[in-house]
Design an enzyme around this catalytic site. Structure first.
Site, PDB file in Angstrom:
ATOM      1  CG  ASP A   8      -1.909  -1.119   1.218  1.00  8.68           C
ATOM      2  OD1 ASP A   8      -2.144  -1.679   0.134  1.00  8.68           O
ATOM      3  OD2 ASP A   8      -2.439  -1.446   2.298  1.00  8.68           O
ATOM      4  CE  LYS A   9       0.531   8.466  -1.910  1.00  7.91           C
ATOM      5  NZ  LYS A   9      -0.407   9.492  -2.413  1.00  7.91           N
TER       6      LYS A   9
END
Length: 455
Positions: A102-103
């Site tokens: 995930d970012k």
């Protein structure tokens, strides 16, 4: 032989059009001679290629470990966001991240242009282990940890696969999973009423994040790291029964899915004496015989039961679970039938008690296949001592070198190897934290008995 323009593209000097222009300008030499034809052939293993005074080494595939920072997306290109590939721009052609973080997640990320290895690591059938450091908003209770380990509903209709949880502090845990569902770790914690406030991946397959790498830094994988990935996940070593005269099984975690049960029993037993479960207890008693484990409890905890009374209590607590809840590992029965048909003798070497082993054998109808059972009640020294495996081989009248052992924990693998037997490590949710060690120690590795090619 390979075309010069392809060689330079694979080395990361640019696109095919760009490297053709470099060659046309006379900026490339082969064996000290300038060339201007991009389609000329070279021997990538012998010819020396130089670009602007620098020798170019050929790498068909490149393998990079990146310490991904938060705020960067796992993609090769993005119109709005910075991507992980930008940190390694120009290193190699067609570089891409293996899987996604995930970012806002930090940690280990593998980048490569090896599609075959990437496919092997990401295949849902492989159940490759990933380790995360998870910081949570609220403390993680024992019940929460057990729920995560057994599998939780994260809204995908199917519960998550068994996981491994090690609580480091009240709000910090290590979580081992074998899936890669969308936002899986965050959703797993949500399922037990908690929230992830920080997430970092520390391991994927046999690859462990290099602690020397700061965020945004990267390095090439070592030859050993590449070899481990390819050996264990691309060219996985499955056990060979040809030439074997006996197969010997460990029980808990190898023959049956039962490791989940013992953590609960340890917690419930200690609770009788108002003693909290130590977070490292399972690691401390790994491989011990039933008797040795009772002696350990007697020495380390203020318990007034005798060693024999402890073992009797544990038997009572585990009896119904083994009888009604514990199941054989998928594919085990097929293997037992195959060995019986082929005249391969079968034995059991377990740290468990004789009483519980009898319950398991009766509940699952395996007595007709097993010729010898040695338990922690019969052998004083637990694993990694080889005694119990050697005792089974003696009773089966088979030379140790002709035996194949199935084991799920490092101590058991060491015991089998010390007995001069070949050992196949068996994947189990409750030994995920030792998965890399199991790969290294064992001769073979098995995700699932159903993967065995029995002909």
């Amino acid at each position: 032989m390979i075309r010069l323009d392809k060689f330079l593209c694979d080395a990361g000097l640019g696109t095919r059009t760009e490297v053709k222009q470099l060659i046309k300008k006379g900026l490339v030499q082969i064996n000290n001679e300038s060339v201007k034809k991009s389609d000329c052939k070279i021997d990538e293993t012998r010819d020396v290629v130089v670009f602007q005074g620098k020798e170019i080494g050929y790498q068909k595939n490149v393998y990079i470990m990146l310490h991904k920072p938060a705020g960067v997306v796992c993609a090769t290109e993005d119109a709005k966001e910075r991507t992980v590939v930008e940190y390694c721009r120009g290193v190699a052609r067609d570089l891409f991240p293996v899987g996604r973080l995930d970012k806002d997640t930090e940690g280990l990320l593998l980048l490569t242009n090896d599609g075959e290895l990437s496919h092997a690591l990401l295949s849902p059938k492989r159940h490759v282990v990933k380790k995360y450091e998870v910081h949570t908003k609220y403390p993680v209770s024992f019940e929460d940890a057990i729920a995560l380990e057994e599998g939780v509903d994260i809204g995908d209709e199917i519960k998550t696969l068994p996981a491994k949880v090690i609580i480091k502090e009240a709000k910090i845990l290590y979580l081992y999973i074998t899936e890669g569902r969308f936002h899986q770790v965050k959703r797993m914690l949500q399922a037990v009423g908690n929230e992830v406030v920080y997430l970092k991946r520390l391991q994927m397959a046999s690859l462990v994040l290099d602690e020397a790498l700061e965020k945004e830094q990267w390095r090439y994988l070592t030859e050993e790291e590449i070899s481990e990935l390819k050996t264990y996940y691309l060219h996985k070593r499955l056990p060979v029964l040809k030439g074997k005269e006996a197969v010997i099984f460990d029980v808990d975690g190898s023959l049956v899915d039962s490791m989940w049960m013992w953590k609960k029993i340890d917690r419930d037993y200690l609770a009788k004496f108002d003693i909290p479960l130590p977070s490292n207890l399972q690691q401390e008693i790994e491989g011990m015989s039933f008797y040795q484990t009772a002696c350990y409890f007697k020495e380390h905890f203020p318990i007034h039961q005798s060693v024999q009374d402890m073992m009797n209590t544990w038997n009572e607590m585990a009896f119904d679970k083994y009888k009604d809840e514990v199941m054989l590992k998928p594919g085990v029965l097929r293997l037992l039938k195959f060995c019986k048909e082929k005249g391969i003798k079968m034995g059991i070497a377990t740290s468990n008690s004789r009483e519980l082993m009898d319950v398991i054998a009766k509940a699952h109808g395996i007595s007709e296949y097993i010729s010898c059972i040695k338990t922690g009640s019969d052998i004083t020294n637990g694993k990694p001592a080889p005694d119990i495996y050697l005792a089974v081989a003696v009773e089966l009248q088979v030379e140790p070198s002709k035996c194949l052992v199935f084991e799920d924990i490092p101590a058991g693998i060491k015991a089998g190897k010390a007995a001069n037997m070949e050992v196949c490590a068996v994947k189990d949710a409750y030994s995920m934290d030792s998965d890399r060690e199991k790969h290294v120690l064992a001769d073979y590795y098995l995700d699932d008995y159903r993967h065995l090619n029995l002909g």
